[in-house]
Design a protein around this motif. Structure first.
Motif, PDB file in Angstrom:
ATOM      1  N   ALA A  10     -55.472 -41.202 -21.204  1.00 55.26           N
ATOM      2  CA  ALA A  10     -55.963 -42.368 -21.936  1.00 55.26           C
ATOM      3  C   ALA A  10     -54.801 -43.184 -22.482  1.00 55.26           C
ATOM      4  N   VAL A  11     -53.741 -42.503 -22.928  1.00 52.86           N
ATOM      5  CA  VAL A  11     -52.547 -43.213 -23.400  1.00 52.86           C
ATOM      6  C   VAL A  11     -51.944 -44.028 -22.266  1.00 52.86           C
ATOM      7  N   GLU A  12     -51.811 -43.425 -21.093  1.00 49.39           N
ATOM      8  CA  GLU A  12     -51.235 -44.127 -19.939  1.00 49.39           C
ATOM      9  C   GLU A  12     -52.083 -45.336 -19.557  1.00 49.39           C
ATOM     10  N   VAL A  13     -53.403 -45.164 -19.562  1.00 47.41           N
ATOM     11  CA  VAL A  13     -54.306 -46.252 -19.176  1.00 47.41           C
ATOM     12  C   VAL A  13     -54.196 -47.410 -20.165  1.00 47.41           C
ATOM     13  N   LEU A  14     -54.253 -47.113 -21.463  1.00 42.77           N
ATOM     14  CA  LEU A  14     -54.175 -48.177 -22.457  1.00 42.77           C
ATOM     15  C   LEU A  14     -52.797 -48.833 -22.453  1.00 42.77           C
ATOM     16  N   ALA A  15     -51.737 -48.042 -22.266  1.00 43.21           N
ATOM     17  CA  ALA A  15     -50.395 -48.620 -22.201  1.00 43.21           C
ATOM     18  C   ALA A  15     -50.286 -49.594 -21.033  1.00 43.21           C
ATOM     19  N   ARG A  16     -50.865 -49.230 -19.900  1.00 45.10           N
ATOM     20  CA  ARG A  16     -50.833 -50.136 -18.741  1.00 45.10           C
ATOM     21  C   ARG A  16     -51.601 -51.423 -19.035  1.00 45.10           C
ATOM     22  N   GLN A  17     -52.748 -51.314 -19.701  1.00 49.44           N
ATOM     23  CA  GLN A  17     -53.508 -52.518 -20.032  1.00 49.44           C
ATOM     24  C   GLN A  17     -52.730 -53.399 -21.004  1.00 49.44           C
ATOM     25  N   LEU A  18     -52.057 -52.794 -21.965  1.00 47.54           N
ATOM     26  CA  LEU A  18     -51.240 -53.560 -22.913  1.00 47.54           C
ATOM     27  C   LEU A  18     -50.093 -54.260 -22.203  1.00 47.54           C
ATOM     28  N   GLU A  19     -49.526 -53.621 -21.185  1.00 46.23           N
ATOM     29  CA  GLU A  19     -48.477 -54.279 -20.390  1.00 46.23           C
ATOM     30  C   GLU A  19     -49.041 -55.481 -19.643  1.00 46.23           C
ATOM     31  N   LEU A  20     -50.269 -55.340 -19.119  1.00 47.50           N
ATOM     32  CA  LEU A  20     -50.908 -56.483 -18.464  1.00 47.50           C
ATOM     33  C   LEU A  20     -51.159 -57.616 -19.452  1.00 47.50           C
ATOM     34  N   CYS A  21     -51.350 -57.261 -20.732  1.00 48.18           N
ATOM     35  CA  CYS A  21     -51.514 -58.264 -21.783  1.00 48.18           C
ATOM     36  C   CYS A  21     -50.174 -58.778 -22.300  1.00 48.18           C
ATOM     37  N   PRO A 116     -56.412 -49.911 -14.864  1.00 48.82           N
ATOM     38  CA  PRO A 116     -55.985 -51.285 -15.152  1.00 48.82           C
ATOM     39  C   PRO A 116     -55.257 -51.899 -13.964  1.00 48.82           C
ATOM     40  N   HIS A 117     -55.647 -53.117 -13.631  1.00 47.30           N
ATOM     41  CA  HIS A 117     -55.004 -53.814 -12.511  1.00 47.30           C
ATOM     42  C   HIS A 117     -55.263 -55.305 -12.662  1.00 47.30           C
ATOM     43  N   ALA A 321     -64.397 -59.042  -3.973  1.00 44.59           N
ATOM     44  CA  ALA A 321     -64.060 -57.673  -3.598  1.00 44.59           C
ATOM     45  C   ALA A 321     -62.576 -57.410  -3.857  1.00 44.59           C
ATOM     46  N   PRO A 322     -62.206 -56.179  -4.205  1.00 43.36           N
ATOM     47  CA  PRO A 322     -60.797 -55.851  -4.457  1.00 43.36           C
ATOM     48  C   PRO A 322     -59.942 -56.028  -3.213  1.00 43.36           C
ATOM     49  N   ASP A 323     -58.715 -56.522  -3.410  1.00 37.77           N
ATOM     50  CA  ASP A 323     -57.791 -56.626  -2.287  1.00 37.77           C
ATOM     51  C   ASP A 323     -57.134 -55.262  -2.045  1.00 37.77           C
ATOM     52  N   VAL A 324     -56.243 -55.196  -1.054  1.00 38.45           N
ATOM     53  CA  VAL A 324     -55.656 -53.907  -0.656  1.00 38.45           C
ATOM     54  C   VAL A 324     -54.808 -53.311  -1.783  1.00 38.45           C
ATOM     55  N   TYR A 325     -54.212 -54.162  -2.624  1.00 38.75           N
ATOM     56  CA  TYR A 325     -53.363 -53.658  -3.702  1.00 38.75           C
ATOM     57  C   TYR A 325     -54.196 -52.996  -4.804  1.00 38.75           C
ATOM     58  N   GLU A 326     -55.319 -53.628  -5.136  1.00 36.84           N
ATOM     59  CA  GLU A 326     -56.191 -53.022  -6.138  1.00 36.84           C
ATOM     60  C   GLU A 326     -56.838 -51.743  -5.594  1.00 36.84           C
ATOM     61  N   GLN A 327     -57.194 -51.749  -4.317  1.00 29.58           N
ATOM     62  CA  GLN A 327     -57.740 -50.548  -3.706  1.00 29.58           C
ATOM     63  C   GLN A 327     -56.729 -49.408  -3.741  1.00 29.58           C
ATOM     64  N   ALA A 328     -55.464 -49.737  -3.472  1.00 31.62           N
ATOM     65  CA  ALA A 328     -54.426 -48.707  -3.490  1.00 31.62           C
ATOM     66  C   ALA A 328     -54.244 -48.126  -4.888  1.00 31.62           C
ATOM     67  N   ALA A 329     -54.363 -48.982  -5.912  1.00 35.99           N
ATOM     68  CA  ALA A 329     -54.234 -48.498  -7.295  1.00 35.99           C
ATOM     69  C   ALA A 329     -55.324 -47.491  -7.617  1.00 35.99           C
ATOM     70  N   HIS A 330     -56.513 -47.682  -7.060  1.00 32.46           N
ATOM     71  CA  HIS A 330     -57.598 -46.736  -7.314  1.00 32.46           C
ATOM     72  C   HIS A 330     -57.447 -45.463  -6.477  1.00 32.46           C
ATOM     73  N   ARG A 331     -56.824 -45.563  -5.322  1.00 33.36           N
ATOM     74  CA  ARG A 331     -56.580 -44.354  -4.536  1.00 33.36           C
ATOM     75  C   ARG A 331     -55.502 -43.489  -5.165  1.00 33.36           C
ATOM     76  N   HIS A 332     -54.600 -44.144  -5.897  1.00 37.10           N
ATOM     77  CA  HIS A 332     -53.484 -43.418  -6.541  1.00 37.10           C
ATOM     78  C   HIS A 332     -53.420 -43.839  -8.001  1.00 37.10           C
ATOM     79  N   PRO A 333     -54.412 -43.418  -8.828  1.00 33.80           N
ATOM     80  CA  PRO A 333     -54.444 -43.847 -10.232  1.00 33.80           C
ATOM     81  C   PRO A 333     -53.313 -43.226 -11.025  1.00 33.80           C
ATOM     82  N   LEU A 334     -53.185 -43.703 -12.277  1.00 32.75           N
ATOM     83  CA  LEU A 334     -52.129 -43.205 -13.154  1.00 32.75           C
ATOM     84  C   LEU A 334     -52.241 -41.699 -13.372  1.00 32.75           C
TER      85      LEU A 334
END
Length: 334
Positions: A10-21, A116-117, A321-334
């Motif tokens: 959860a820390v990793e996920v929120l940190a990534r979202q904060l970086e996107l912000c 987050p993506h 629909a998600p592009d290949v980059y977003e799909q890849a992020a879900h195949r290899h999540p944090l």
């Protein structure tokens, strides 16, 4: 609060979202909470800010109320607002040029499956542009839904969970686009089928119920009395004619990973966090926000803008629909 266990993912996920912000190292940040806030979520927010190098400070609204003191606020670059449902209170305590990320998940467990993506924000923007350029939106399915609404001059909105510029406020995790039909243009039928979800109660529909909509208003409700009596009673209890007016059509775009697709009547899925924003769900609601008449979550609808499919049988198409980059992020999540 520091004694609470930390959910590292959860820390990793929120940190990534904060970086996107666009939260940056070395800058002050504020976490807003109250006595009802999940302590693990507070700790997760602090650790996420520390992980990206920000300088966090936690402010308890209840402590301020008890002491009667005014908060001594250093101008924060970003605010993590954990006062779920109290954005007005939060905004009154921070400077107008701060980014505010309002975390609407009540616990860290509700962040499971969130990846987050930036692709989500791109899809939301493209979807909103699609609605803005269209003349007509058509919602249909194989079970009898056939609803058309006018888009010319219609109000539109979005949620993408991204507070990336000074003064922006975003709810996270969110991902959806919505439109209010142009006045009097909605006509057709909407069918709630077994497995669809009544919101906000989080109940599965057990039998088909057909709604007839004429000139933007409910004109008929047909189905088993066990379903229709409850619907009519609820609409009458609202106490306003607006309960019968078609208010919104929303398309969920938030991709939440699950180990397998949910079953038709999956236990706990219907009332799970963020169900209305889930990828491919279509919500059709009546009322006058924040007062809701009915809100129907269709899980396998097709949505077309000017007869070009944006969602087909519950799956976003084309630019939604998600592009290949977003799909890849879900195949290899944090």
């Amino acid at each position: 609060m520091n004694s609470e266990a930390i959910d590292r993912r959860a820390v990793e996920v929120l940190a990534r979202q904060l970086e996107l912000c666009r939260a940056t190292p070395g800058r002050p940040a504020t976490v807003l909470a109250d006595d009802a806030t999940d302590h693990a979520l507070v700790n997760t927010s602090v650790h996420a800010l520390e992980q990206i190098g920000a300088i966090p400070r936690t402010i308890s609204i209840d402590d301020l109320h008890r002491s009667g003191a005014d908060p001594d606020l250093t101008t924060p670059e970003i605010v993590v607002n954990l006062l779920n449902g109290y954005s007005g209170t939060a905004e009154s305590l921070v400077f107008s040029n701060a980014r505010m990320l309002s975390v609407v998940a009540p616990t860290t467990g509700d962040l499971r499956g969130v990846v987050p993506h930036v692709g989500l924000s791109r899809r939301v923007k493209r979807g909103l542009d699609l609605l803005a350029a269209g003349q007509e939106l058509h919602v249909s399915d194989s079970r009898g839904t056939d609803l058309r609404i006018g888009l010319k001059g219609a109000r539109r909105w979005k949620h993408d969970g991204l507070a990336s510029a000074p003064g922006m406020v975003a709810e996270w995790p969110r991902g959806m686009i919505g439109t209010a039909p142009a006045a009097g243009t909605a006509n057709g039928t909407m069918v709630m089928s077994p497995g669809d979800i009544w919101l906000p109660m989080g109940w599965y529909a057990r039998s088909p119920v057909t709604f007839t909509i004429e000139g933007g208003r409910l004109a008929g409700i047909e189905g088993p009395r066990s379903e229709t009596d409850a619907i009519r009673a609820h609409l009458a209890s609202v106490g306003s004619p607006s309960a019968y007016r078609l208010d919104a059509v929303e398309i969920g775009l938030l991709w939440i990973d699950r180990p397998r697709p949910p079953a038709l009547f999956e236990p706990s899925f219907a009332d799970s966090f963020g169900i209305a924003d889930r990828y491919g769900h279509v919500v059709i609601a009546t009322g006058d926000y924040p007062t809701v008449g009915i809100a129907c979550c269709l899980r396998s609808a097709t949505v077309a803008v000017d007869e070009v499919a944006a969602v087909r049988s519950g799956r976003p198409q084309g630019e939604l629909a998600p592009d290949v980059y977003e799909q890849a992020a879900h195949r290899h999540p944090l």
